[in-house]
Design an enzyme around this catalytic site. Structure first.
Site, short mmCIF file in Angstrom:
data_model
loop_
_atom_site.label_atom_id
_atom_site.label_comp_id
_atom_site.label_asym_id
_atom_site.label_seq_id
_atom_site.Cartn_x
_atom_site.Cartn_y
_atom_site.Cartn_z
N ASP A 108 1.72 -3.73 -11.89
CA ASP A 108 2.43 -2.63 -12.52
C ASP A 108 1.54 -1.49 -12.99
O ASP A 108 2.03 -0.43 -13.40
CB ASP A 108 3.28 -3.13 -13.69
CG ASP A 108 2.50 -3.99 -14.69
OD1 ASP A 108 1.33 -3.66 -14.97
OD2 ASP A 108 3.05 -4.99 -15.18
N HIS A 123 -3.84 -8.57 -7.32
CA HIS A 123 -2.79 -8.47 -6.31
C HIS A 123 -2.44 -7.03 -5.94
O HIS A 123 -1.42 -6.78 -5.30
CB HIS A 123 -1.53 -9.20 -6.79
CG HIS A 123 -1.76 -10.68 -6.98
ND1 HIS A 123 -1.02 -11.44 -7.86
CD2 HIS A 123 -2.67 -11.53 -6.43
CE1 HIS A 123 -1.44 -12.70 -7.83
NE2 HIS A 123 -2.44 -12.76 -6.97
N CYS A 191 4.56 6.68 7.65
CA CYS A 191 3.34 7.38 7.24
C CYS A 191 3.38 8.83 7.68
O CYS A 191 3.61 9.13 8.86
CB CYS A 191 2.13 6.68 7.85
SG CYS A 191 0.55 7.49 7.49
N CYS A 194 0.42 9.43 10.38
CA CYS A 194 0.43 8.93 11.76
C CYS A 194 1.77 8.38 12.21
O CYS A 194 1.91 7.96 13.37
CB CYS A 194 -0.64 7.85 11.94
SG CYS A 194 -0.22 6.27 11.17
#
Length: 283
Positions: A108, A123, A191, A194
């Site tokens: 968070d 993480h 994205c 790309c």
């Protein structure tokens, strides 16, 4: 505010005084006072649906659609969350030299916002979005705006600030329930650099933590002379391993956690209370 056992509080203060380099490991229970729900109940049992698995996300567009649609609706729970008293207390304890580094299992970003400096987000951080093809990192806010612009059907519920319209089953990563029909008409982001597939810059269940990050966290564990667990049931091995390592090295372990943990037999001092009630009283 809960009643905190004053004798245990004194023991925890002594624990911090006695050890010069206390490594702090934090989990979802730290952020519940910020309005972010945790994954497990007080018995360590997982609540709600099974989480998305990383390998499934990367190979199945339907799983990607499910994630982004549900995350779009549940995102306000994370976006509106602010560091609570426990986050601020940890930052102040670090600044005062009373704890060493922090390793968090949370995604968070609230430790950073509270001012913690020696920090490893084990993480990842949900506020970044990574392209799986070109590896560009996009701000989550930009992806959020794209989602709102291209999915008007969900935009109303995804931006609601009405306290009476809380989305059910929001999880710590912002995942929330969305009707199947709305999900099928959902437009996924790609994205901007790309056109590749986007994934939140976090470690999904079923994925491995990057080796360099693991090595940095293990180095902190080796350098520490004690471990303090805050708000984690330690049911996930990526957190539990630090307790195993500390115990194997003869380093003492203390914990602040409501409910059982996987390492209860390794912990010498445990306060069954909210971190937001305990940590500010150590300052």
């Amino acid at each position: 505010m809960q009643t905190v056992d004053t004798s245990q509080l004194a023991q925890l203060a002594e624990f911090l005084e006695r050890h010069r380099n206390v490594l702090v490991l934090t989990g979802a229970g730290l952020s519940t006072a910020s309005g972010i729900p945790d994954y497990r109940d007080q018995d360590g049992v997982r609540r709600g649906r099974a989480p998305i698995q990383g390998p499934d996300f990367r190979k199945d567009p339907a799983v990607q659609r499910r994630y982004w649609a549900r995350s779009m609706v549940g995102w306000p729970t994370l976006a509106q969350a602010a560091p609570n008293a426990a986050h601020h207390a940890l930052a102040q304890l670090e600044a005062a030299g009373r704890i060493g580094a922090i390793i968090t299992q949370n995604v968070d970003g609230l430790h950073q916002r509270a001012g913690s400096r020696q920090l490893i987000e084990l993480h990842g951080n949900i506020h970044g979005v990574r392209c799986l093809q070109c590896h560009t990192i996009h701000p989550r806010a930009a992806i959020r705006q794209w989602l709102l612009d291209h999915n008007p059907e969900l935009a109303a519920s995804a931006t609601s600030e009405d306290a009476d319209s809380v989305v059910p089953e929001v999880r710590p990563d912002g995942d929330a329930e969305v009707e199947l029909a709305a999900m099928q008409r959902f437009h996924m982001p790609v994205c901007a650099a790309c056109g590749g597939t986007l994934q939140p810059d976090v470690i999904f269940f079923g994925d491995n933590i990057p080796p360099a990050r693991t090595a940095a966290a293990l180095a902190l564990a080796e350098q520490a002379d004690a471990l303090l667990v805050v708000g984690s049931s330690l049911m996930v091995f990526s957190g539990f391993r630090f307790c195993k390592l500390a115990a194997a090295a003869g380093k003492p372990i203390a914990a602040i956690n409501l409910g059982k943990t996987r390492a209860d037999d390794l912990i010498s001092l445990k306060l069954a209370a909210s971190a937001a009630d305990v940590l500010p009283r150590l300052l």
